[in-house]
Structure formats: structure tokens, C-alpha cells
Design a protein around this motif. Structure first.
Motif, PDB file in Angstrom:
ATOM      1  N   GLU A   1      -3.874 -12.318  -2.851  1.00  0.00           N
ATOM      2  CA  GLU A   1      -3.074 -13.241  -1.949  1.00  0.00           C
ATOM      3  C   GLU A   1      -1.657 -11.631  -1.363  1.00  0.00           C
ATOM      4  OE1 GLU A   1       0.040 -16.432  -2.779  1.00  0.00           O
ATOM      5  OE2 GLU A   1      -2.027 -16.958  -3.905  1.00  0.00           O
ATOM      6  N   PRO A   2      -1.210 -12.042  -0.350  1.00  0.00           N
ATOM      7  CA  PRO A   2      -0.066 -10.872  -0.244  1.00  0.00           C
ATOM      8  C   PRO A   2       0.843 -11.051  -0.417  1.00  0.00           C
ATOM      9  CG  PRO A   2      -0.407 -12.412   2.266  1.00  0.00           C
ATOM     10  CD  PRO A   2      -1.601 -12.906   0.863  1.00  0.00           C
ATOM     11  N   GLY A   3       1.493 -10.048  -1.328  1.00  0.00           N
ATOM     12  CA  GLY A   3       2.673 -10.040  -1.937  1.00  0.00           C
ATOM     13  C   GLY A   3       2.165  -9.517  -3.469  1.00  0.00           C
ATOM     14  N   MET A   4       0.958  -9.554  -4.097  1.00  0.00           N
ATOM     15  CA  MET A   4       0.680  -9.480  -5.050  1.00  0.00           C
ATOM     16  C   MET A   4       0.434  -7.663  -5.187  1.00  0.00           C
ATOM     17  SD  MET A   4      -2.286 -11.502  -6.009  1.00  0.00           S
ATOM     18  CE  MET A   4      -2.423 -13.496  -6.742  1.00  0.00           C
ATOM     19  N   PHE A   5       0.739  -6.858  -6.492  1.00  0.00           N
ATOM     20  CA  PHE A   5       1.188  -5.428  -6.932  1.00  0.00           C
ATOM     21  C   PHE A   5       0.158  -5.316  -8.298  1.00  0.00           C
ATOM     22  CE2 PHE A   5       4.067  -7.744  -9.770  1.00  0.00           C
ATOM     23  CZ  PHE A   5       4.447  -6.418 -10.156  1.00  0.00           C
ATOM     24  N   TRP A   6      -0.484  -4.215  -7.986  1.00  0.00           N
ATOM     25  CA  TRP A   6      -1.021  -3.714  -9.227  1.00  0.00           C
ATOM     26  C   TRP A   6      -0.740  -2.140  -9.270  1.00  0.00           C
ATOM     27  CZ3 TRP A   6      -3.345  -3.325  -4.288  1.00  0.00           C
ATOM     28  CH2 TRP A   6      -3.550  -2.525  -3.618  1.00  0.00           C
TER      29      TRP A   6
ATOM     30  N   ALA B   1       2.264   4.527 -10.734  1.00  0.00           N
ATOM     31  CA  ALA B   1       3.242   4.110  -8.841  1.00  0.00           C
ATOM     32  C   ALA B   1       2.729   2.078  -8.795  1.00  0.00           C
ATOM     33  CB  ALA B   1       1.934   4.907  -7.976  1.00  0.00           C
ATOM     34  N   ALA B   2       3.203   1.716  -7.746  1.00  0.00           N
ATOM     35  CA  ALA B   2       2.816   0.690  -7.644  1.00  0.00           C
ATOM     36  C   ALA B   2       2.525   0.317  -6.487  1.00  0.00           C
ATOM     37  CB  ALA B   2       3.868  -0.164  -7.614  1.00  0.00           C
ATOM     38  N   SER B   3       1.619  -0.630  -5.804  1.00  0.00           N
ATOM     39  CA  SER B   3       0.944  -0.335  -4.597  1.00  0.00           C
ATOM     40  C   SER B   3       0.575  -2.424  -4.561  1.00  0.00           C
ATOM     41  CB  SER B   3      -0.434  -0.630  -4.394  1.00  0.00           C
ATOM     42  OG  SER B   3      -1.327  -0.274  -2.927  1.00  0.00           O
ATOM     43  N   VAL B   4       0.847  -2.667  -3.419  1.00  0.00           N
ATOM     44  CA  VAL B   4       0.792  -3.919  -3.107  1.00  0.00           C
ATOM     45  C   VAL B   4      -0.401  -4.160  -1.693  1.00  0.00           C
ATOM     46  CG1 VAL B   4       3.041  -3.685  -1.282  1.00  0.00           C
ATOM     47  CG2 VAL B   4       2.509  -5.397  -2.282  1.00  0.00           C
ATOM     48  N   ILE B   5      -0.754  -5.486  -1.750  1.00  0.00           N
ATOM     49  CA  ILE B   5      -0.992  -6.156  -0.561  1.00  0.00           C
ATOM     50  C   ILE B   5       0.005  -6.588   0.035  1.00  0.00           C
ATOM     51  CG2 ILE B   5      -2.930  -7.903   0.253  1.00  0.00           C
ATOM     52  CD1 ILE B   5      -3.517  -8.174  -3.526  1.00  0.00           C
ATOM     53  N   LEU B   6      -0.678  -5.920   1.809  1.00  0.00           N
ATOM     54  CA  LEU B   6       0.128  -6.609   2.673  1.00  0.00           C
ATOM     55  C   LEU B   6      -0.263  -7.471   3.558  1.00  0.00           C
ATOM     56  CD1 LEU B   6       0.903  -2.949   3.732  1.00  0.00           C
ATOM     57  CD2 LEU B   6       2.835  -4.695   2.526  1.00  0.00           C
ATOM     58  N   GLN B   7      -1.870  -7.717   3.305  1.00  0.00           N
ATOM     59  CA  GLN B   7      -2.284  -8.328   4.461  1.00  0.00           C
ATOM     60  C   GLN B   7      -3.571  -8.446   3.696  1.00  0.00           C
ATOM     61  OE1 GLN B   7      -1.251  -7.275   8.478  1.00  0.00           O
ATOM     62  NE2 GLN B   7       0.364  -8.244   8.501  1.00  0.00           N
TER      63      GLN B   7
ATOM     64  N   GLY C   1      11.748  -6.633   1.187  1.00  0.00           N
ATOM     65  CA  GLY C   1      11.781  -6.275   2.887  1.00  0.00           C
ATOM     66  C   GLY C   1      10.271  -5.344   2.561  1.00  0.00           C
ATOM     67  N   ILE C   2       9.982  -5.793   2.796  1.00  0.00           N
ATOM     68  CA  ILE C   2       8.168  -5.051   3.011  1.00  0.00           C
ATOM     69  C   ILE C   2       7.419  -5.948   3.889  1.00  0.00           C
ATOM     70  CG2 ILE C   2       5.946  -4.367   1.472  1.00  0.00           C
ATOM     71  CD1 ILE C   2       7.630  -4.706  -1.149  1.00  0.00           C
ATOM     72  N   VAL C   3       7.555  -4.587   4.906  1.00  0.00           N
ATOM     73  CA  VAL C   3       7.034  -4.927   6.104  1.00  0.00           C
ATOM     74  C   VAL C   3       5.884  -4.075   6.533  1.00  0.00           C
ATOM     75  CG1 VAL C   3       7.375  -5.716   8.424  1.00  0.00           C
ATOM     76  CG2 VAL C   3       8.471  -6.519   7.273  1.00  0.00           C
ATOM     77  N   PRO C   4       4.182  -4.572   6.818  1.00  0.00           N
ATOM     78  CA  PRO C   4       3.645  -3.764   7.588  1.00  0.00           C
ATOM     79  C   PRO C   4       3.939  -2.596   8.477  1.00  0.00           C
ATOM     80  CG  PRO C   4       1.806  -6.032   7.052  1.00  0.00           C
ATOM     81  CD  PRO C   4       3.774  -6.175   7.182  1.00  0.00           C
ATOM     82  N   PHE C   5       3.553  -1.662   8.686  1.00  0.00           N
ATOM     83  CA  PHE C   5       4.355  -0.849   9.595  1.00  0.00           C
ATOM     84  C   PHE C   5       3.352  -1.060  11.213  1.00  0.00           C
ATOM     85  CE2 PHE C   5       4.640   3.024   5.739  1.00  0.00           C
ATOM     86  CZ  PHE C   5       5.985   2.632   5.922  1.00  0.00           C
TER      87      PHE C   5
END
Length: 154
Positions: free
Chosen positions: A17-22, A32-38, A98-102
């Protein structure tokens, strides 16, 4: 559908789902960290990943990521999570963080449609303004780790 228990290694995008991070383990021993945006609406294997502006000595948590902003984004295969050495650790409320795709261009043309992730952005930009936007990109499994290592100063 049953929600996954964290941490987990996805075997498809079904439970993503969007918002899940790893976490992305770095060569220095940091993370480091990454997140699912869409999620990709046209694929069962892809999603838009965002590299966050965060490096830590321990795995990321929702608290530690509170002020991390988005640095880069790219379309990835779900196997990217496992191939970079990580596992899905939890989920963030993207709007709260406040995380929105560019906004990006679909391709390298001054008339290229502007997109925000997988969707057309309803913006009126001049050709010059469009050319200042990055071109949307797809990443191989390890690209996000390479970008994270650069963020860490490697």
C-alpha cells in the motif's frame, strides 16, 4: 484480505500500500529508507518508490522518518525491496508526513505531459517549465540502493 504483519518480504504487490516503508542496508552499516508512493494501476508487479532524505544508525521507524522528505522517485518491481536487503517495516500516512510524488515529464520533450507518479497532473506549464522537470524513470532492482549510498556520501 488479511493485512500483513511487519516486517515482511512481499511476494507480489497484493499486500503493498502507499505509505509502506522499508529499510535499505548501506555498505557503511547505516540504513536509508524508501517508501511506496503509489501502486502502478496497470501492473501487478510495479509501484512508484520514493527514496527518503534519511540516513540512520538503526532501521527506520515511523518516528525517525517524521521529518524525512522525498529525494528521488522511480518505478520499481516489488522484488526491489528484497534485492536491496530490506523488508517492509511499517506504514506511514503520506499526507501527514508531507510526502507527495514529484511532478515529472513522461518523456524528454518540451510538450511532454506532466505526471505526478502514474497520473496526469492538472497543471498549466510553459514548455520551458516542463523542460526543468525530471523525466519519469524506471529503476532496476539496485538503483535505489545506489542512490541511497550517494545520499550517505559514498
Amino acid at each position: 484480505m488479511k493485512s500483513p504483519t511487519f516486517p515482511f518480504h512481499p511476494k507480489s504487490t497484493v499486500h503493498l500500500e502507499p505509505g509502506m516503508f522499508w529499510e535499505i542496508p548501506l555498505d557503511s552499516g547505516k540504513f536509508a529508507a524508501s517508501v511506496i508512493l503509489q501502486k502502478d494501476p496497470h501492473s501487478r508487479t510495479g509501484f512508484l518508490a520514493g527514496l527518503l532524505n534519511w540516513i540512520g544508525d538503526e532501521q527506520p521507524t515511523p518516528t525517525s522518518l517524521k521529518n524525512a522528505g522525498l529525494v528521488r522517485q522511480g518505478t520499481v518491481h516489488f522484488k526491489t525491496i528484497k534485492e536491496t536487503g530490506g523488508a517492509v517495516q511499517g506504514i506511514l500516512n503520506l499526507s501527514e508526513y508531507g510526502i507527495v510524488p514529484f511532478m515529472e515529464r513522461e518523456h524528454n520533450s518540451p510538450r511532454a505531459p506532466v505526471i505526478q507518479g502514474y497520473y496526469r497532473a492538472d497543471v498549466d506549464l510553459s514548455e520551458e517549465e516542463r523542460m526543468k522537470l525530471r523525466v519519469a524513470s524506471g529503476w532496476g532492482y539496485k538503483v535505489i540502493k545506489i542512490l541511497a549510498e550517494k545520499l550517505n556520501g559514498a
